[in-house]
Every structure is written in structure tokens, then in C-alpha cells.
Design an enzyme around this catalytic site. Structure first.
Site, PDB file in Angstrom:
ATOM      1  N   GLU A 157      20.090-160.040  28.763  1.00 33.48           N
ATOM      2  CA  GLU A 157      19.370-159.264  29.782  1.00 33.48           C
ATOM      3  C   GLU A 157      19.748-159.673  31.205  1.00 33.48           C
ATOM      4  O   GLU A 157      18.919-160.175  31.972  1.00 33.48           O
ATOM      5  CB  GLU A 157      17.864-159.398  29.580  1.00 33.48           C
ATOM      6  CG  GLU A 157      17.384-158.751  28.309  1.00 33.48           C
ATOM      7  CD  GLU A 157      15.854-158.672  28.204  1.00 33.48           C
ATOM      8  OE1 GLU A 157      15.162-159.418  28.910  1.00 33.48           O
ATOM      9  OE2 GLU A 157      15.374-157.842  27.404  1.00 33.48           O
ATOM     10  N   GLU A 313      16.663-155.473  20.523  1.00 39.08           N
ATOM     11  CA  GLU A 313      15.361-156.134  20.408  1.00 39.08           C
ATOM     12  C   GLU A 313      14.252-155.093  20.373  1.00 39.08           C
ATOM     13  O   GLU A 313      14.340-154.053  21.036  1.00 39.08           O
ATOM     14  CB  GLU A 313      15.081-157.022  21.626  1.00 39.08           C
ATOM     15  CG  GLU A 313      15.912-158.257  21.754  1.00 39.08           C
ATOM     16  CD  GLU A 313      15.531-159.048  23.004  1.00 39.08           C
ATOM     17  OE1 GLU A 313      14.376-158.943  23.471  1.00 39.08           O
ATOM     18  OE2 GLU A 313      16.404-159.760  23.524  1.00 39.08           O
TER      19      GLU A 313
HETATM   20  C1  GLA Z   1      13.323-160.018  26.303  1.00 39.44           C
HETATM   21  C2  GLA Z   1      14.268-161.175  26.034  1.00 39.44           C
HETATM   22  C3  GLA Z   1      13.889-161.984  24.833  1.00 39.44           C
HETATM   23  C4  GLA Z   1      12.403-162.166  24.750  1.00 39.44           C
HETATM   24  C5  GLA Z   1      11.736-160.813  24.746  1.00 39.44           C
HETATM   25  C6  GLA Z   1      10.235-160.877  24.579  1.00 39.44           C
HETATM   26  O1  GLA Z   1      13.708-158.842  25.780  1.00 39.44           O
HETATM   27  O2  GLA Z   1      15.599-160.756  25.911  1.00 39.44           O
HETATM   28  O3  GLA Z   1      14.547-163.232  24.926  1.00 39.44           O
HETATM   29  O4  GLA Z   1      11.963-162.926  25.825  1.00 39.44           O
HETATM   30  O5  GLA Z   1      11.984-160.195  25.973  1.00 39.44           O
HETATM   31  O6  GLA Z   1       9.697-159.592  24.441  1.00 39.44           O
END
Ligand code: GLA
Ligand code: ZN
Length: 688
Positions: A157, A313
Site C-alpha cells: 500500500e 486483501e
Molecule cells: C491494509 C494493510 C494491511 C492491514 C489491513 C487491515 O490493507 O495493507 O497490512 O493493515 O489494512 O485492514
């Protein structure tokens, strides 16, 4: 229709899995062994490993420790579980910040950040770049031929900006490259305003709450520069990976319409788009709006590379960072997971595999909770997703053929938000794009989400809500698109500024001699802003070819426009512009261009786009889709798959499309009269 495209060459089916952090459990071999067993039980076939593992991989500068990772990857491979191997740059070891403080980010107030947290390194720091190259090279040398590894998960991210002296220098270099000389920059930045003329490059600073904030073009250029910086950093991370094994695909996990960077640029650095989706289900009584919004984000991710993407995710149960961390009602986990697949994802992946015992994410949903087994509601729901994905495995690699494209343009958004006026309480660009998208979503008509630089030719309809900033050549391309038979829908607050954020002279939209004004056949004289509670009625004109009648309401923004060559389809009924046109249509060449001069409500958009779909013969997979039901199509040369998703908490009736259709999950033939249960998803297939 296109052939299947398998974005991860080693994998021909759908992926199901999670972020896995075995480094947190190295002193518990029993738990690591149990993990493998549970992964199989929950039908997981992929794990993302190493995302925040730098301090375990390189505990002391230059001393690497890979044995634990060897063991984890070998074990996963032996059990048929694939791996996206991460580069660890999303968080760094303490020694790195201590030894090389230039890796620490400086915020916009020029305060250097302390070590800690994550996603906060300077993208220009030569030391960070060097250390990243070293660790990435080591990982690639050791693992890029490993049988478990199917691709690279690059960093995590990417986000934010840095205002350190390295970044300031890079910014000035970037500006020199773009403008050549200061005279040119001063002219295009309109810097005589408030005596902002620059006489030396060194005077230019990035935007700051305690400094420069009034030159819109500077702020826009800073955003562009930050996008280039992150794309450059990402490419820098990838270079050693590709030099060792050019065939292993790379992805970086994106986030919605993330504000900081133009994803069209970042996406060029990677092979496969993936993203992290966390919709707030059950926040609103009407789930349809959120379902639509989420669908729109998925569509962007597919369109970015015009190929399937990965849902990198999502939460298997709840998050821990949303204001209210709700669990999903029965069925919603499967529905939400398959919605991604419905829009083009070839995976359903979670954050996270196992809940950590300590620190900030110890209460974030995971496939395996602190109890340590999968005989839980979440465990069963995750397993059900895994089983369903196996049933629809043949969907992997199939595509989506959209006849409609909606423009969501990052630079346009930044410019609108920074414009100071006409509605500082909210221009709501993103919401507006979604409101238009919803008119198609509700009918099951597939849309691509494009930027203004994309090719318009593949589409029948292009919708450009609030295209305030128009880049060179775009108006000409829109004109050519319409002349050759395309349908354009444009709205108020379009064609106001050029790429330097300088207003067009000689009449909006587009200004003097602009093809945009010619294409639309109107002149927009002025725009009024309304308070949130205000509504202004407008009435559809009689006897037009557009089969929509009655009275509707405008809100937020309404323009005073004049017909040039266009014909009016609706008129304001009251207020300042009573009797003036509000919706127009202009026929040019073989196509036509609509203009919607005021912000309309969702109910209008649905009717408007339904009339437009009829008039322009857009493909609709199902007729009369009930409210809150979404229908999407994925297909290849042989088969067509319809994903029918009920986001409402009540059952609904629909008619299956004609032809012979099989329910892919049950294998049964689909009857003409269908009932879809609350929060149910049904995937049906027919052979072409
Ligand atoms: C983000 C991050 C993860 C985690 C999630 C929690 O997407 O990439 O490492 O912290 O949030 O929802
Ligand atoms: Zn920096």
C-alpha cells in the site's frame, strides 16, 4: 470475444488465501505446522508472505537470515500452497532508521518523523533505495525460482509524500524538466498573482500548511510529481527482481480511488493490479449504494490493465480500524468475496491469515482467531468461499466486454478539489462519478472506469462527469469519438481549465474555438451552488426521441447554459434559471452528445441511463433487474458467466436470460423464473 488471460502464468484457476506472517510465530513450530493443516482445511491455495518481515530477514545491517523463510516456503510448496513473496519495504528495521536518518519521511509542516509505524519512508532517500535494492536482490536470488513462489507482492500500500531536502531537489529537477525555464513556469503558474513570481529555482518549495498554498498549478504539479516519485520507486524496487527472473509477475496492492497518486501511472510499473477492499457493510439501511460503489472500484482495477486483477486483501470477518467494526451477516462474506470475482478478480485474499497476539492489529479479523482452529463461524464462511471458488474455477482468466466507459480522472479530481469554489462545502467528484455509474450498475450493464487519456474507441458510450480539467487533445478525441458514432454524456463544470489549471477564455466548456463546446453544442455562462437542503425542479421536454418524461430535482450545482446547436431535452421549472435548458442533446456526425447542466439525483440517473441504453441499443444481460441486485458478465470465447448478486436483505424474483443456463455451483439447469435469496449470489453459465 477474447481468449482467457491468466495474469499469473503459473496459475490457471482462482486463488484463495491471505497475508501470512509466520515470522511472528517462529518460536511456536506447533503453530506453524498447524497453519498448513488449517490452510488446507479452509481451502486456501495462496499466501502472501514477507510483507513486513525485514527485521527478521536482516536483523543486523548486512546480516541476513533466510533459513526460517526457506522452511516456510518449502513447507507451503510441499503442501500445494502458492506464495506471493513480498518485498519488505513497507516497514523497516530500527537499525535502518537509526543508521540512515534520511530514510525517515519529512511531513508537509517540515517535521521529520521518528522511527515507527510503517508506509513512511522517503521515496528519494539514496540510502533507502540502496538498502531496498540489496534486500530485494537477495530475495530474488534465493526465491525467484522457488516452486511455491508465483509472483512478487511489491511493498505494501504505497502512500503519502515526503518533503525532505532530497524530495525538494527532485521536485525542482522535475519542474526544470517540465518547464525548461522559470519564465515559462511563472507564466503557466500564473505566478504574478499575489507577487509569487520566482526568480530562482531554489525558491520553489513543496506545498505546506505554513508556506506556499495559493498557486494551484504548483499543488497540482506536486501531486503529479509524487505520483512519478512513487512509480519511480516502485520501478526501482522491481528492477533487481526482474533482472534475476523476468518471468515472475509483480503486483502492488492498491486502494480504491486512493487520493495520493494517479493509479494510471503507478499501474504502469507493475504486471498485475491488485487491491485491498474493505467495504463497510451494514452501515446503511440500504446496502445498494455501497455495493455499487464497491463494484465501481473493482471495475477500475480491471480497467487499469484491461485484464483480470487480484483481490489482495479483504477481511474474513471484521476490521479493527473502521469506526464501528461490524461482522458480516450470514451470506455476506461469500457475496462480498464473489463480487470481486464478478467484476474481474481472479482471487479472493484476506488480511489476515492468523491474528497476531500483540500490537495494533491483534483484533483485526483473521481466518484463524486466537482460539487457534477453524471451527468457527468465520472459518466455515472462509471454507465456503474456497469451495465455491473451486466450483467456478473456469472463470479464471475470463474478461469483461464493456460498452460503456465512465471517466474518473485523478488530475481532474485534484484540480476540482483545490479550485476554491464554486462549492467549498463539497464538489463530491468521486460520489458524482459513482452516481452516474449507478445508472448502469442497476441495469447490469458493464462499465469500464477510464481516465481522460484512455482510448474512447472501444466504447459505445462515454460518460464524463464534471470533466473540469481538460488535457490537450482530449476534446478533439471526444469530438472524433462522437462524430464516428459514439455517445458522449458530459455535465456541468466541464472544460473549465487546461492542464495547467488555467481557465479557458472565450466561453465554457472548453473556451475559444474548442471542439468540446462544438461537440456539446452549448455555452455554459455561469454556475450556481445550492445549499445541501435546496432542490430546484426541472421538467423533461415533450416530443423528443428521449423516452423520459416528468419532473425531477437538481441539487448542489446548476448551470445557466445557452443552446448553440444542441436541442433541449429538459428545462428548469423554477428559480433563477427558470425556462433555461438543463439537459441537452447535440447530434454531430454519426453520434450525439448529451449535456446535463445540473447535478441530478440517483433516481433520475437510473431512469436517464435506462432510456439512453434503450435508445442506443446497449447490451443488457438481464431485463428488469430488481433494485439492489447487481448482474455482471465475464466471458471468453466459449462461455458466458453471469454473476447475479442480491445486496438486499430480502428475496427477489427475476427472469433468467433466454437460452440454456447452468447454475455453476449446483450444476443444475436454471429455470426461467428465478428467486434470489437475501444476500445470495448465483453464478450461471451458458455455452456460446
Ligand atoms: C491494509 C494493510 C494491511 C492491514 C489491513 C487491515 O490493507 O495493507 O497490512 O493493515 O489494512 O485492514
Ligand atoms: Zn524525502
Amino acid at each position: 470475444m477474447n481468449h482467457k488471460k491468466h495474469i499469473i502464468p503459473k496459475i490457471k484457476g482462482l486463488l484463495h488465501g491471505a497475508d501470512y506472517n509466520p515470522e511472528q510465530w517462529l518460536d511456536r513450530p506447533d503453530i506453524l505446522a498447524k497453519d498448513i493443516e488449517l490452510m488446507k482445511q479452509t481451502q486456501c491455495n495462496v499466501m502472501s508472505v514477507g510483507i513486513f518481515s525485514w527485521s527478521t530477514l536482516e536483523p543486523v545491517e548486512g546480516q541476513f537470515q533466510f533459513e526460517w523463510l526457506d522452511h516456510v516456503l518449502d513447507n507451503l510448496a510441499a503442501n500445494g500452497i502458492s506464495v506471493f513473496l513480498a518485498t519488505p519495504s513497507g516497514a523497516r528495521p530500527a537499525w535502518l532508521s537509526e543508521q540512515y536518518p534520511d530514510v525517515l519521511r519529512v511531513n508537509s509542516a517540515r517535521v521529520k518523523q521518528l522511527h515507527g509505524e510503517r508506509h513512511n519512508h522517503c521515496y528519494s532517500s539514496p540510502n533507502y533505495r540502496e538498502k531496498v535494492t540489496i534486500i530485494n536482490t537477495k530475495l530474488a536470488e534465493r526465491y525467484s525460482q522457488h516452486p511455491a513462489v508465483i509472483g512478487w507482492h511489491v511493498s505494501n500500500e504505497y502512500g503519502g509524500d515526503c518533503h525532505c531536502h532530497y524530495c525538494q531537489t527532485e521536485f525542482r529537477e522535475w519542474l526544470k524538466n517540465k518547464y525548461g525555464c522559470l519564465d515559462n513556469l511563472n507564466k503557466l503558474w500564473w505566478s504574478t498573482f499575489w507577487s509569487h513570481t520566482y526568480t530562482r529555482w531554489e525558491q520553489i518549495e513543496s506545498p505546506s500548511p505554513i508556506g506556499e498554498n495559493s498557486i494551484h498549478a504548483l499543488k497540482l504539479d506536486w501531486k503529479r510529481f509524487c505520483t512519478d516519485r512513487v512509480a519511480n520507486f516502485c520501478a526501482h524496487e522491481i528492477a533487481p527482481l526482474k533482472s534475476i527472473n523476468p518471468d515472475l509477475p509483480t503486483t502492488a496492492n492498491l486502494m480504491e480511488y486512493f487520493y495520493d497518486y494517479n493509479y494510471w501511472e503507478l499501474a504502469k510499473s507493475i504486471d498485475v493490479v491488485s487491491w485491498d477492499s474493505y467495504p463497510l457493510w451494514h452501515r446503511d439501511s440500504d446496502e445498494a449504494a455501497l455495493a455499487c460503489y464497491t463494484g465501481m472500484y473493482h471495475d477500475l482495477m480491471r480497467t487499469l490493465k484491461n485484464q483480470p486483477f487480484l483481490l489482495m486483501e479483504s477481511t474474513p470477518s471484521q476490521t479493527n480500524w473502521q469506526p464501528i467494526t461490524k461482522l458480516k451477516k450470514d451470506g455476506v462474506h461469500l457475496l462480498s468475496s464473489l463480487q470481486a470475482v464478478a467484476h474481474g478478480s481472479d482471487s479472493v485474499q484476506y488480511f489476515q491469515w492468523r491474528k497476531s497476539r500483540g500490537s495494533v492489529e491483534k483484533f483485526h479479523g483473521a481466518v484463524i482467531d486466537h482460539v487457534g482452529h477453524a471451527n468457527t463461524r468465520t472459518g466455515r464462511e472462509v471454507t465456503a468461499v474456497g469451495e465455491y471458488l473451486q466450483q467456478i474455477n473456469a472463470v479464471a482468466g475470463t474478461g469483461t466486454q464493456a460498452e460503456v466507459a465512465i471517466i474518473f480522472d485523478w488530475e481532474n479530481r485534484w484540480a476540482i478539489d483545490d479550485a476554491s469554489g464554486p462549492r467549498n462545502e463539497g464538489m463530491h467528484y468521486e460520489q458524482t462519478v459513482c452516481d452516474h455509474y449507478r445508472g448502469f450498475w442497476q441495469q447490469g450493464i458493464s462499465c469500464d472506469i477510464i481516465e481522460q487519456l484512455c482510448d474512447f474507441a472501444p466504447y459505445k458510450v462515454v460518460v464524463a462527469p464534471m470533466l473540469y480539467l481538460i488535457k490537450p487533445g482530449v476534446a478533439q478525441r471526444l469530438e472524433a469519438f462522437v462524430e464516428q458514432g459514439g455517445t458522449l454524456v458530459a455535465t456541468y463544470w466541464s472544460g473549465i481549465v487546461d492542464e495547467h489549471d488555467l481557465c479557458f477564455l472565450g466561453g465554457f466548456p472548453g473556451g475559444e474555438g474548442s471542439p468540446l463546446r462544438r461537440t456539446l453544442g452549448i455555452w455554459a455562462e455561469e454556475i450556481d451552488s445550492l445549499y445541501d437542503h435546496e432542490r430546484v425542479a426541472f421538467t423533461m421536454a415533450e416530443q423528443t426521441d428521449f423516452s423520459l418524461s416528468g419532473e425531477f430535482k437538481a441539487k448542489h450545482l446548476m448551470e445557466h447554459i445557452h443552446l448553440e446547436t444542441a436541442q433541449a431535452l429538459a428545462y428548469y421549472r423554477e428559480d433563477l434559471f427558470a425556462g433555461c435548458p438543463v439537459i441537452t442533446k447535440n447530434q454531430i456526425g454519426k453520434g450525439c452528445a448529451y449535456y446535463i447542466a445540473a447535478r441530478t439525483e440517483t433516481a433520475f440517473n437510473t431512469l436517464f441511463y435506462s432510456a439512453l441504453a434503450d435508445l442506443h441499443g446497449l447490451r443488457q444481460p438481464m431485463e428488469n433487474v430488481p433494485y439492489g441486485v447487481s448482474v455482471t458478465t465475464r466471458e471468453d470465447q466459449q462461455s458466458r458467466y453471469l454473476f447475479i448478486m442480491n445486496f438486499m436483505n430480502e428475496s427477489q424474483a427475476l427472469k433468467r436470460p433466454c437460452g440454456q443456463w447452468i447454475d455453476v455451483n449446483t450444476g443444475c439447469e436454471v429455470q426461467e423464473d428465478m428467486i434470489i435469496q437475501p444476500y445470495q449470489v448465483i453464478v450461471i453459465m451458458n455455452k456460446k
